[in-house]
Write a protein that holds these residues in place. Structure first.
Motif, short mmCIF file in Angstrom:
data_model
loop_
_atom_site.label_atom_id
_atom_site.label_comp_id
_atom_site.label_asym_id
_atom_site.label_seq_id
_atom_site.Cartn_x
_atom_site.Cartn_y
_atom_site.Cartn_z
N LEU A 262 0.80 -1.23 0.00
CA LEU A 262 0.00 0.00 0.00
C LEU A 262 0.83 1.27 0.00
CD1 LEU A 262 -2.74 -1.08 2.54
CD2 LEU A 262 -2.91 -1.07 0.04
N THR A 263 2.13 1.16 0.14
CA THR A 263 2.95 2.36 0.32
C THR A 263 3.82 2.72 -0.87
OG1 THR A 263 4.70 1.06 1.36
CG2 THR A 263 3.04 2.04 2.82
N ILE A 264 3.80 1.91 -1.93
CA ILE A 264 4.66 2.18 -3.07
C ILE A 264 3.86 2.06 -4.37
CG2 ILE A 264 6.78 1.43 -1.93
CD1 ILE A 264 6.52 -1.22 -3.36
N SER A 265 4.47 2.48 -5.47
CA SER A 265 3.79 2.43 -6.76
C SER A 265 3.53 0.99 -7.18
CB SER A 265 4.62 3.14 -7.83
OG SER A 265 5.75 2.35 -8.15
N MET A 266 2.62 0.82 -8.13
CA MET A 266 2.27 -0.51 -8.60
C MET A 266 3.46 -1.19 -9.28
SD MET A 266 -1.34 -1.51 -10.22
CE MET A 266 -1.13 -1.52 -11.98
N VAL A 267 4.26 -0.43 -10.00
CA VAL A 267 5.44 -1.00 -10.67
C VAL A 267 6.44 -1.52 -9.64
CG1 VAL A 267 7.41 -0.47 -12.15
CG2 VAL A 267 5.15 0.44 -12.73
N LYS A 268 6.73 -0.71 -8.62
CA LYS A 268 7.66 -1.15 -7.57
C LYS A 268 7.08 -2.35 -6.83
CE LYS A 268 10.13 3.13 -6.55
NZ LYS A 268 10.37 4.16 -5.52
N ASN A 269 5.79 -2.32 -6.59
CA ASN A 269 5.14 -3.43 -5.88
C ASN A 269 5.27 -4.72 -6.70
OD1 ASN A 269 3.63 -4.61 -3.74
ND2 ASN A 269 1.86 -4.61 -5.10
N ASP A 270 5.07 -4.63 -8.01
CA ASP A 270 5.22 -5.81 -8.86
C ASP A 270 6.65 -6.35 -8.82
OD1 ASP A 270 2.56 -5.71 -9.54
OD2 ASP A 270 2.89 -4.82 -11.53
N LEU A 271 7.63 -5.45 -8.83
CA LEU A 271 9.03 -5.88 -8.75
C LEU A 271 9.33 -6.56 -7.42
CD1 LEU A 271 10.81 -2.81 -10.40
CD2 LEU A 271 10.67 -5.14 -11.32
N ILE A 272 8.81 -6.01 -6.34
CA ILE A 272 9.03 -6.60 -5.01
C ILE A 272 8.33 -7.95 -4.93
CG2 ILE A 272 8.46 -6.37 -2.56
CD1 ILE A 272 9.06 -3.34 -2.91
N GLN A 273 7.11 -8.04 -5.42
CA GLN A 273 6.38 -9.31 -5.41
C GLN A 273 7.15 -10.38 -6.18
OE1 GLN A 273 3.52 -10.13 -3.85
NE2 GLN A 273 3.11 -8.10 -3.04
N SER A 274 7.71 -9.98 -7.32
CA SER A 274 8.49 -10.90 -8.14
C SER A 274 9.75 -11.36 -7.42
CB SER A 274 8.84 -10.24 -9.47
OG SER A 274 9.62 -11.10 -10.25
N ALA A 275 10.44 -10.43 -6.78
CA ALA A 275 11.66 -10.77 -6.04
C ALA A 275 11.35 -11.68 -4.86
CB ALA A 275 12.37 -9.50 -5.57
N VAL A 276 10.26 -11.41 -4.16
CA VAL A 276 9.85 -12.25 -3.03
C VAL A 276 9.53 -13.66 -3.52
CG1 VAL A 276 8.00 -12.62 -1.34
CG2 VAL A 276 9.11 -10.39 -1.51
N PHE A 277 8.78 -13.74 -4.61
CA PHE A 277 8.45 -15.04 -5.18
C PHE A 277 9.72 -15.81 -5.54
CE2 PHE A 277 7.82 -17.56 -9.05
CZ PHE A 277 6.96 -18.53 -8.55
N GLU A 278 10.65 -15.16 -6.21
CA GLU A 278 11.90 -15.82 -6.60
C GLU A 278 12.68 -16.31 -5.39
OE1 GLU A 278 13.07 -16.70 -9.59
OE2 GLU A 278 11.20 -15.97 -10.47
N LYS A 279 12.76 -15.50 -4.35
CA LYS A 279 13.49 -15.89 -3.13
C LYS A 279 12.82 -17.10 -2.46
CE LYS A 279 16.55 -15.30 0.15
NZ LYS A 279 17.89 -15.78 -0.04
N LEU A 280 11.49 -17.08 -2.39
CA LEU A 280 10.78 -18.20 -1.77
C LEU A 280 10.94 -19.47 -2.59
CD1 LEU A 280 7.53 -16.41 -0.57
CD2 LEU A 280 9.43 -17.23 0.85
N MET A 281 10.96 -19.35 -3.92
CA MET A 281 11.12 -20.54 -4.75
C MET A 281 12.55 -21.07 -4.67
SD MET A 281 8.08 -21.14 -5.66
CE MET A 281 7.67 -20.36 -4.09
#
Length: 169
Positions: free
Chosen positions: A95-114
């Motif tokens: 909720l605190t950052i832009s949608m583009v940054k949020n998508d990048l963070i979501q992608s990085a989190v997913f990669e780290k968890l995988m």
């Protein structure tokens, strides 16, 4: 639970192998059915244990009764905590950052968890990382990863893996 907040379980009733347990904490004034999943009011932890486990749960926060809990005594619980921190990072920024940054963070989190799921030697921890990575959302784009994951753990017959296998087309 005693007056100092200490408690214990008799583990002789636990199954022989590792299992994932959820310990739910609530305040005296909360109704017994209270369970908060996600967010700042989350009031449970997951841990891996068996009937032979000797685990200590320590709270390092003076103000929040569950935020800084650490599970000591069985190494897979250290990785469970790391997975929770990583997955929580994506939730805390939504909720605190832009949608583009949020998508990048979501992608990085997913990669780290995988990466954790792929390299982990404990099947329950690996499966926990896959679930925290929201596999149902990511399956259509990453089918090969999940097929490889199932192949790696093909000898796992726990109810956790049976349930997961049933969710994979």
């Amino acid at each position: 639970i005693d007056n100092s907040g200490k408690f214990s379980f008799d583990t002789k009733y636990f199954p022989d192998g590792d299992n994932l347990f959820r310990i739910h904490f609530s305040k005296k004034s909360d109704p017994p059915a209270t369970l908060n999943i996600g967010g700042k009011n989350e009031n449970h932890i997951f841990l891996i244990a068996s009937k032979h486990s000797n685990i200590t749960i320590k709270n390092y926060s003076e103000h929040d009764y569950i935020k800084d809990l650490i599970v000591i005594g069985y190494y897979p619980n250290t990785i469970i905590k790391q997975i929770d921190v990583i997955a929580g990072y994506a939730d805390s920024t939504a909720l605190t950052i832009s949608m583009v940054k949020n998508d990048l963070i979501q992608s990085a989190v997913f990669e780290k968890l995988m990466t954790i799921a792929d390299t982990c030697s404990n099947p329950l921890v690996a499966l926990y990382a896959v679930y925290k990575g929201d596999f149902e959302k990511h399956f259509p784009v990453n089918q090969q990863f999940y097929k490889n994951f199932l192949s790696k753990w093909r000898k796992e017959n726990s109810s956790y893996f049976k349930n997961f296998k049933n969710k994979i087309p």
